[in-house]
Write a protein that holds these residues in place. Sequence first.
Motif, PDB file in Angstrom:
ATOM      1  N   ASP A  88       8.300  -2.037  -1.140  1.00  0.00           N
ATOM      2  CA  ASP A  88       8.305  -0.726  -1.773  1.00  0.00           C
ATOM      3  C   ASP A  88       7.079  -0.542  -2.644  1.00  0.00           C
ATOM      4  O   ASP A  88       6.625  -1.471  -3.312  1.00  0.00           O
ATOM      5  CB  ASP A  88       9.550  -0.551  -2.663  1.00  0.00           C
ATOM      6  N   ASP A 107       3.387   0.322   1.325  1.00  0.00           N
ATOM      7  CA  ASP A 107       4.348   0.332   2.414  1.00  0.00           C
ATOM      8  C   ASP A 107       3.825  -0.587   3.503  1.00  0.00           C
ATOM      9  O   ASP A 107       2.617  -0.815   3.624  1.00  0.00           O
ATOM     10  CB  ASP A 107       4.533   1.749   2.968  1.00  0.00           C
ATOM     11  N   THR A 108       4.740  -1.094   4.322  1.00  0.00           N
ATOM     12  CA  THR A 108       4.349  -2.086   5.319  1.00  0.00           C
ATOM     13  C   THR A 108       3.253  -1.580   6.230  1.00  0.00           C
ATOM     14  O   THR A 108       2.300  -2.297   6.549  1.00  0.00           O
ATOM     15  CB  THR A 108       5.568  -2.491   6.171  1.00  0.00           C
ATOM     16  N   ASP A 109       3.348  -0.320   6.677  1.00  0.00           N
ATOM     17  CA  ASP A 109       2.355   0.209   7.611  1.00  0.00           C
ATOM     18  C   ASP A 109       0.976   0.275   6.979  1.00  0.00           C
ATOM     19  O   ASP A 109      -0.034  -0.020   7.624  1.00  0.00           O
ATOM     20  CB  ASP A 109       2.775   1.591   8.138  1.00  0.00           C
ATOM     21  N   ASP A 110       0.907   0.635   5.673  1.00  0.00           N
ATOM     22  CA  ASP A 110      -0.394   0.678   4.991  1.00  0.00           C
ATOM     23  C   ASP A 110      -0.931  -0.726   4.763  1.00  0.00           C
ATOM     24  O   ASP A 110      -2.152  -0.964   4.856  1.00  0.00           O
ATOM     25  CB  ASP A 110      -0.262   1.416   3.656  1.00  0.00           C
ATOM     26  N   GLN A 166       7.566   1.853   8.996  1.00  0.00           N
ATOM     27  CA  GLN A 166       7.893   1.227   7.722  1.00  0.00           C
ATOM     28  C   GLN A 166       9.198   0.444   7.890  1.00  0.00           C
ATOM     29  O   GLN A 166      10.119   0.893   8.555  1.00  0.00           O
ATOM     30  CB  GLN A 166       8.087   2.281   6.633  1.00  0.00           C
ATOM     31  N   ARG A 167       9.246  -0.720   7.264  1.00  0.00           N
ATOM     32  CA  ARG A 167      10.491  -1.515   7.305  1.00  0.00           C
ATOM     33  C   ARG A 167      11.476  -1.073   6.240  1.00  0.00           C
ATOM     34  O   ARG A 167      12.674  -1.347   6.344  1.00  0.00           O
ATOM     35  CB  ARG A 167      10.177  -2.996   7.105  1.00  0.00           C
ATOM     36  N   ASP A 168      10.997  -0.415   5.205  1.00  0.00           N
ATOM     37  CA  ASP A 168      11.858  -0.002   4.097  1.00  0.00           C
ATOM     38  C   ASP A 168      12.570   1.295   4.455  1.00  0.00           C
ATOM     39  O   ASP A 168      11.942   2.350   4.571  1.00  0.00           O
ATOM     40  CB  ASP A 168      11.032   0.201   2.831  1.00  0.00           C
ATOM     41  N   ALA A 171      14.411   1.754  -0.600  1.00  0.00           N
ATOM     42  CA  ALA A 171      13.084   2.315  -0.332  1.00  0.00           C
ATOM     43  C   ALA A 171      12.767   3.402  -1.354  1.00  0.00           C
ATOM     44  O   ALA A 171      13.664   4.097  -1.847  1.00  0.00           O
ATOM     45  CB  ALA A 171      13.041   2.885   1.078  1.00  0.00           C
ATOM     46  N   GLY A 195      13.066  -0.115  11.886  1.00  0.00           N
ATOM     47  CA  GLY A 195      12.153   0.570  10.983  1.00  0.00           C
ATOM     48  C   GLY A 195      12.268   2.071  11.125  1.00  0.00           C
ATOM     49  O   GLY A 195      13.129   2.586  11.852  1.00  0.00           O
ATOM     50  N   ASP A 202       2.869   9.875   7.948  1.00  0.00           N
ATOM     51  CA  ASP A 202       2.053   9.006   8.805  1.00  0.00           C
ATOM     52  C   ASP A 202       1.619   9.747  10.061  1.00  0.00           C
ATOM     53  O   ASP A 202       0.512   9.536  10.572  1.00  0.00           O
ATOM     54  CB  ASP A 202       2.845   7.753   9.197  1.00  0.00           C
TER      55      ASP A 202
END
Length: 472
Positions: free
Chosen positions: A2, A115-118, A162-164, A188, A264, A270
């Motif tokens: 997060d 965030d995971t993607d970033d 995103q995993r959150d 999240a 996810g 995004d």
Amino acid sequence: MDRVDELTPGDALAATHAERLDADDRLRPDFVDRVLEAVARGEAEAARDLVRPLHPADRADLVELTPEEDRPALAAALGDLIDADVIAEMNDYVREDIVDTLEPEQVADIARELDTDDAVAMIEDMDVSDQAAVLAALDPEDRAAIEDALSYPEESAGRLMQRDLVAVPEHVTVGDVIDRLRHDGDLATDFWEIYVVDARHHPVGYVQLSWLLRTPRDIAISDAMMRRQTLIPVDMDQEEVALRFQKYALISAAVVDGDGRLVGMITVDDIVHIIQEEASEDVLRLSGAGEGDINESPTESYRARIRWLVANLGTALVASTIISFFGGAIEHMVALAVLMPIVAGVGGNAGTQTLAVTVRAIATNQLTQSNTRRAITRELSIALLNGATIALIAGIGVTIWSGDWHLGAVIAAAMLTNILIAGLAGVIIPLTLDHFDQDPAVASSIFVTMITDSMGFLAFLGLAVLSGLVSL
């Protein structure tokens, strides 16, 4: 993973001040110069005072506007003002330059806040050794999430997601869900929909927050949820993901693995970046300009562009060879040499118009096997109308200019022929490339230009000879 956004009173005041500033005033050349001059004088605190009111996206723009050789000094002076939010907003090339100046532990600290993607976007382009060092510095949970994302193909939903997220079992009530949202500190940070899953963690529906807040507490979540949902396979290409968001007006969408389990989610913020990225990519590929980023190194731009210029040189030789066959005819009538570039040029523009429409239609799934014949017929009918109009104008104009109606008739016929060929080539070539799983945006323009130039010269000079206007 997060992102935690906590504002001190000073930060809040600075943010309020920033909101009063017009976006165009924040990064005017004189402002950028003042910041860089303060850095050059060693007055880091003065530079920080200037930059602190800026929005993270504007701080990222400031770094991008700074000459490459001055970026390390700027980043060092600004320190923690170049935080995770700023890194996430940066251009890929600039972000890579900044990250290269940081220690693995510093990169890991930034990744924890993203965030995971970033975080994946920041880490994926690093050298293998640096990447391993950053992953080693992360907590096991964060490291596992990033390693899992990196295992998916580039530009896939697995990299983008995103995993959150917030997922609840289908047997709970609305009140249970609301209580969890209020008291669970590990949820999240940003979400708009709550996913409902079965015992195997398969998504069976979703509830928007607006529905949840207006539903009585004792209602079962399975009765409040929407069962029809758009699920994104984890290996789906990001361009197809963007098309689904656009088609179904999604705010977010659940991502599932090969077994249908929820792994996810992808959010619309995004997708906005993906749509812009894919559209720019297609336009630049049509021109053979590579990625076309002004922050890309000259060497990389050279490598991307030169191969298409060499290919274009080869196709130009085809047109030149056709002209050489009619050397005698051109010597007898100089007007042919004056007029034949017009035929090729107008045909090339007509082909480019059709090509742009076709590539866009393929990219947005508007053009598929089911409507290919209709699309070809449509483009030919447009080419016929355009060709007839241009042929009439050119024929009358050349007749008046030269005083020879035969020459006017020849150029009119050549114009009509070449525009029809251009329309056909503009749709057939990208369709053919797409059929063979080749990107139609990459090489279509070269082939279309070769055809319109070659056929334009052949039609004009050939008709001039066949009509008896000139002889070889």
